[in-house]
Write an enzyme that holds these catalytic residues in place. Structure first.
Site, PDB file in Angstrom:
ATOM      1  N   LEU A  49      42.564  36.531  39.956  1.00  0.00           N
ATOM      2  CA  LEU A  49      43.198  37.348  40.955  1.00  0.00           C
ATOM      3  C   LEU A  49      42.201  38.546  41.102  1.00  0.00           C
ATOM      4  O   LEU A  49      41.651  39.166  40.304  1.00  0.00           O
ATOM      5  CB  LEU A  49      44.501  37.769  40.386  1.00  0.00           C
ATOM      6  CG  LEU A  49      45.710  37.202  40.522  1.00  0.00           C
ATOM      7  CD1 LEU A  49      47.145  37.700  40.042  1.00  0.00           C
ATOM      8  CD2 LEU A  49      46.034  36.673  42.351  1.00  0.00           C
ATOM      9  N   ASP A  50      42.013  38.917  42.476  1.00  0.00           N
ATOM     10  CA  ASP A  50      41.504  40.236  42.551  1.00  0.00           C
ATOM     11  C   ASP A  50      41.811  41.390  41.904  1.00  0.00           C
ATOM     12  O   ASP A  50      43.197  41.523  41.746  1.00  0.00           O
ATOM     13  CB  ASP A  50      41.222  40.240  44.001  1.00  0.00           C
ATOM     14  CG  ASP A  50      40.544  39.489  44.987  1.00  0.00           C
ATOM     15  OD1 ASP A  50      39.621  38.789  44.212  1.00  0.00           O
ATOM     16  OD2 ASP A  50      40.455  39.243  46.196  1.00  0.00           O
ATOM     17  N   PRO A  51      41.036  42.344  41.622  1.00  0.00           N
ATOM     18  CA  PRO A  51      41.495  43.672  40.928  1.00  0.00           C
ATOM     19  C   PRO A  51      42.633  44.260  41.880  1.00  0.00           C
ATOM     20  O   PRO A  51      43.523  44.770  41.276  1.00  0.00           O
ATOM     21  CB  PRO A  51      40.168  44.558  40.916  1.00  0.00           C
ATOM     22  CG  PRO A  51      39.147  43.419  40.773  1.00  0.00           C
ATOM     23  CD  PRO A  51      39.401  42.261  41.524  1.00  0.00           C
ATOM     24  N   ALA A  53      44.962  42.756  43.608  1.00  0.00           N
ATOM     25  CA  ALA A  53      45.986  41.799  43.551  1.00  0.00           C
ATOM     26  C   ALA A  53      46.861  42.115  42.160  1.00  0.00           C
ATOM     27  O   ALA A  53      46.234  42.284  41.293  1.00  0.00           O
ATOM     28  CB  ALA A  53      45.712  40.527  43.737  1.00  0.00           C
TER      29      ALA A  53
END
EC number: 5.4.99.25
Length: 333
Positions: A49-51, A53
């Site tokens: 997951l992106d930072p 997100a």
């Protein structure tokens, strides 16, 4: 100056932790924090997951890491906020603003565009992604200011639903729930929706609310984990077989279980199946995965005898600890 983090004695830990990843941490940073809190020897996650997100991030420990790859194919669901009128270099709020355009979007136009992006679609992966080309992640090229050609990927948007939200004319945005197949880039989806609306867009918020059969109601936060005792943290772990929800179950007696664990095929009256979870009867324990073809049970991914023993020991120790806690509470009542 920050004091050095105290060294902890690692131990074998087996199971699946459903973490509600906080904003600002990468998936690996969240994994390492949980691994430290559990004092686990071995850990891995099931896709990043992106930072920026938040949401469901299944973390695998010990024997569960052998099956983490299977979860990469799981369908996902997200809640996202798409900020209209501003396009950024990363398609999210972290990037530099590339363009600003006026927003003039009717509900009818929005409904038509959302319908356009429902079903099978093609996406060009964003440059700011971990997808690799010639051995390098795309984001490495992007940071160097290099744009490389990317092949479109075919994904499926099963449902694209607008959530009720007041439209702020100063910062117009729409909130969506996206149900999608593996490999879907929600940032790209938001950016493409903005282009189809004629105003451009980027994601200002993203939360994964489901991956496979796991959802946010089952998750625990890092903050909650930090406040727990070690026994409580272990109690948060799902069993290793939680990674195999779609697998057909086959149970073997002790003799056949031993032969199966040594890599030998077994014969029985089983229907053909591509995904099989194999268990021993006494004690009840997961042995690994297999396929069944023409009545033959063919090993695919096996746990080691040590992993099986440690998993059983971990469960027994936890049950004993919970029993003692309940007895203590009963005496104090």
């Amino acid at each position: 100056m920050n004091a050095p983090r105290a060294r902890v004695a690692r131990r074998p830990v087996h199971g699946v932790l459903l973490l509600d990843k906080p904003i600002g941490l990468s998936s690996n940073q969240a994994l390492q924090k949980a691994k430290w809190l559990l004092r686990a020897e071995k850990a891995g996650h099931t896709g990043t997951l992106d930072p920026l997100a938040t949401g469901v991030l299944p973390l695998c420990f010990g024997a569960a890491t052998k099956f983490s790859q299977m979860h990469l194919d799981a369908d996902k669901a997200y809640e996202t906020t798409v900020r209209l009128g501003i396009k950024t270099s990363t398609a999210d709020a972290e990037g530099d603003v590339l363009s600003e355009r006026p927003v003039d979007v009717s509900q009818a136009k929005l409904d038509a565009v959302l319908q356009q992006f429902t079903g099978p679609i093609a996406q060009v992966p964003p440059m700011h992604s971990a997808l690799k080309k010639d051995g390098k992640a795309l984001y490495e090229y992007a940071r160097a200011g290099i744009e490389v050609e990317r092949e479109p990927r075919h994904v499926v948007i099963y449902a694209l639903k607008q959530l009720p939200a007041p439209m702020d004319t100063a910062q117009p945005a729409i909130k969506l729930v996206v149900e999608c197949s593996k490999g879907t880039y929600i940032r790209t989806l938001g950016e493409d929706i903005g282009e189809a609306l004629g105003c451009g867009a980027h994601l200002s918020a993203l939360r994964r609310i489901r991956t496979g059969g796991f959802d946010t109601s089952q998750c625990v936060s890092l903050e909650a984990l930090e406040a727990m005792t070690e026994e409580q943290r272990l109690a948060c772990l799902l069993p290793v077989e939680a990674m195999l929800p779609q697998h057909v179950s086959v149970t073997l007696d002790s003799e056949n279980a031993a032969r199966f664990l040594s890599g030998m095929r077994r014969r029985g009256a089983w229907a053909d199946a591509e995904q099989v979870a194999v268990y021993a009867t006494m004690p009840k324990a997961l042995l690994g995965t297999a396929q069944v073809k023409a009545g033959e049970l063919i090993p695919v991914r096996l746990l080691s005898p040590q992993e099986i023993s440690e998993t059983l020991g971990q469960q027994q120790a936890l049950e004993q600890s919970l029993k003692q806690s309940n007895e203590t509470l009963a005496l104090g009542a």
